[in-house]
Design a protein around this motif. Structure first.
Motif, mmCIF file in Angstrom:
data_model
loop_
_atom_site.group_PDB
_atom_site.id
_atom_site.type_symbol
_atom_site.label_atom_id
_atom_site.label_comp_id
_atom_site.label_asym_id
_atom_site.label_seq_id
_atom_site.Cartn_x
_atom_site.Cartn_y
_atom_site.Cartn_z
ATOM 1 N N LEU A 35 8.926 0.233 -19.726
ATOM 2 C CA LEU A 35 9.880 1.151 -19.129
ATOM 3 C C LEU A 35 10.751 0.399 -18.134
ATOM 4 O O LEU A 35 10.269 -0.072 -17.116
ATOM 5 C CB LEU A 35 9.144 2.294 -18.424
ATOM 6 N N ALA A 36 12.032 0.283 -18.418
ATOM 7 C CA ALA A 36 12.951 -0.443 -17.536
ATOM 8 C C ALA A 36 13.296 0.426 -16.334
ATOM 9 O O ALA A 36 13.576 1.601 -16.470
ATOM 10 C CB ALA A 36 14.218 -0.810 -18.305
ATOM 11 N N GLY A 37 13.263 -0.169 -15.146
ATOM 12 C CA GLY A 37 13.624 0.560 -13.937
ATOM 13 C C GLY A 37 12.626 1.625 -13.533
ATOM 14 O O GLY A 37 12.935 2.503 -12.751
ATOM 15 N N TYR A 38 11.446 1.564 -14.076
ATOM 16 C CA TYR A 38 10.403 2.521 -13.755
ATOM 17 C C TYR A 38 9.271 1.778 -13.091
ATOM 18 O O TYR A 38 8.905 0.701 -13.540
ATOM 19 C CB TYR A 38 9.905 3.219 -15.022
ATOM 20 N N PRO A 39 8.696 2.260 -12.073
ATOM 21 C CA PRO A 39 8.969 3.519 -11.395
ATOM 22 C C PRO A 39 10.105 3.387 -10.388
ATOM 23 O O PRO A 39 10.422 2.292 -9.934
ATOM 24 C CB PRO A 39 7.654 3.814 -10.672
ATOM 25 N N ALA A 40 10.689 4.534 -10.030
ATOM 26 C CA ALA A 40 11.692 4.547 -8.962
ATOM 27 C C ALA A 40 10.967 4.236 -7.652
ATOM 28 O O ALA A 40 9.895 4.777 -7.392
ATOM 29 C CB ALA A 40 12.358 5.916 -8.890
ATOM 30 N N VAL A 41 11.532 3.332 -6.856
ATOM 31 C CA VAL A 41 10.872 2.916 -5.615
ATOM 32 C C VAL A 41 11.811 3.042 -4.416
ATOM 33 O O VAL A 41 13.024 2.991 -4.557
ATOM 34 C CB VAL A 41 10.353 1.459 -5.687
ATOM 35 N N ASN A 42 11.204 3.215 -3.251
ATOM 36 C CA ASN A 42 11.879 3.117 -1.965
ATOM 37 C C ASN A 42 11.132 2.057 -1.169
ATOM 38 O O ASN A 42 9.905 1.969 -1.248
ATOM 39 C CB ASN A 42 11.837 4.436 -1.180
ATOM 40 N N VAL A 52 6.280 0.444 0.627
ATOM 41 C CA VAL A 52 6.875 0.697 -0.685
ATOM 42 C C VAL A 52 6.300 2.006 -1.184
ATOM 43 O O VAL A 52 5.084 2.191 -1.180
ATOM 44 C CB VAL A 52 6.548 -0.440 -1.681
ATOM 45 N N THR A 53 7.175 2.923 -1.575
ATOM 46 C CA THR A 53 6.716 4.147 -2.228
ATOM 47 C C THR A 53 7.294 4.156 -3.637
ATOM 48 O O THR A 53 8.409 3.691 -3.865
ATOM 49 C CB THR A 53 7.143 5.417 -1.464
ATOM 50 N N ALA A 54 6.500 4.673 -4.572
ATOM 51 C CA ALA A 54 6.920 4.705 -5.975
ATOM 52 C C ALA A 54 6.524 6.042 -6.592
ATOM 53 O O ALA A 54 5.434 6.542 -6.333
ATOM 54 C CB ALA A 54 6.265 3.566 -6.747
ATOM 55 N N THR A 74 3.961 -6.726 -6.824
ATOM 56 C CA THR A 74 4.191 -6.265 -8.191
ATOM 57 C C THR A 74 3.364 -5.020 -8.442
ATOM 58 O O THR A 74 2.147 -5.021 -8.232
ATOM 59 C CB THR A 74 3.831 -7.359 -9.213
ATOM 60 N N LEU A 75 4.035 -3.974 -8.878
ATOM 61 C CA LEU A 75 3.385 -2.734 -9.276
ATOM 62 C C LEU A 75 3.418 -2.690 -10.801
ATOM 63 O O LEU A 75 4.489 -2.771 -11.391
ATOM 64 C CB LEU A 75 4.137 -1.516 -8.724
ATOM 65 N N SER A 76 2.263 -2.566 -11.411
ATOM 66 C CA SER A 76 2.247 -2.483 -12.871
ATOM 67 C C SER A 76 1.177 -1.489 -13.298
ATOM 68 O O SER A 76 0.273 -1.159 -12.545
ATOM 69 C CB SER A 76 2.005 -3.856 -13.507
ATOM 70 N N GLY A 77 1.326 -1.014 -14.499
ATOM 71 C CA GLY A 77 0.373 -0.048 -15.027
ATOM 72 C C GLY A 77 0.864 0.536 -16.328
ATOM 73 O O GLY A 77 1.687 -0.055 -17.026
ATOM 74 N N GLU A 120 -0.965 9.889 -3.903
ATOM 75 C CA GLU A 120 -1.123 11.295 -3.576
ATOM 76 C C GLU A 120 0.025 12.090 -4.185
ATOM 77 O O GLU A 120 1.196 11.760 -3.953
ATOM 78 C CB GLU A 120 -1.141 11.488 -2.059
ATOM 79 N N LYS A 121 -0.325 13.109 -4.966
ATOM 80 C CA LYS A 121 0.652 13.998 -5.602
ATOM 81 C C LYS A 121 1.696 13.226 -6.404
ATOM 82 O O LYS A 121 2.885 13.541 -6.390
ATOM 83 C CB LYS A 121 1.342 14.880 -4.564
ATOM 84 N N GLY A 122 1.272 12.169 -7.091
ATOM 85 C CA GLY A 122 2.177 11.410 -7.947
ATOM 86 C C GLY A 122 3.041 10.396 -7.234
ATOM 87 O O GLY A 122 3.919 9.793 -7.845
ATOM 88 N N VAL A 123 2.813 10.179 -5.936
ATOM 89 C CA VAL A 123 3.594 9.192 -5.184
ATOM 90 C C VAL A 123 2.647 8.108 -4.674
ATOM 91 O O VAL A 123 1.693 8.388 -3.949
ATOM 92 C CB VAL A 123 4.347 9.839 -3.999
ATOM 93 N N LEU A 124 2.934 6.877 -5.074
ATOM 94 C CA LEU A 124 2.175 5.720 -4.606
ATOM 95 C C LEU A 124 2.800 5.227 -3.313
ATOM 96 O O LEU A 124 4.016 5.095 -3.212
ATOM 97 C CB LEU A 124 2.218 4.605 -5.658
#
Length: 145
Positions: A35-42, A52-54, A74-77, A120-124
């Motif tokens: 998935l390109a550009g996934y997940p959306a991060v701040n 970092v939140t994703a 690096t966030l992966s999954g 939590e609630k879908g936000v890393l």
């Protein structure tokens, strides 16, 4: 007998390009593709750390991997495909499934031993403390008379 050599025209090249683009976009939404550009991060930071939140709705904690090396995290999954009955036909499918990986480079080295992550609630949320040796130091200036 005189043979003519075939010289491709601009329209032949345009047709070839169209076929390649069609093939690219046909493969784009296939489950299992990265998935390109996934997940959306701040990302935000101060002098001591970065956060970092994703957005990862529907991703299980066991399907996540977070790695830190120097200034990069690096966030992966993997987001699994929904288990639906065989006789179901999609009316609309906008949420992709498959493996993902995002690498974020920070302007400082991270203390990998102190990294904390919660889902939590879908936000890393990943707290990335700045390495002590990388923190800026105040230098005391002495007046010489």
């Amino acid at each position: 007998m005189l043979r003519r050599r075939y010289i491709p025209t601009m329209w032949d090249e345009m047709d070839r390009l169209q076929r390649e683009m069609n093939r690219l976009f046909e493969d784009f939404d296939r489950p299992g593709l990265p998935l390109a550009g996934y997940p959306a991060v701040n990302v935000w930071m101060n002098d001591d750390s970065a956060v970092v939140t994703a957005e990862l709705p529907g991703v299980d904690v066991k399907d996540l991997d977070i790695s830190v090396a120097g200034e990069t995290v690096t966030l992966s999954g993997e987001r699994k495909v929904d288990d639906l009955p065989k006789d179901i036909t999609y009316h609309r499918q906008e949420r992709s499934a498959g493996k993902f990986s995002r690498t974020i480079t920070l302007p400082f080295a991270v203390d990998a031993g102190k990294v904390q992550a919660t889902l939590e609630k879908g936000v890393l949320r990943v707290l990335l403390p700045r390495s002590e040796k990388d923190k800026p130091r105040k230098v005391l200036v002495k007046a010489v008379s």
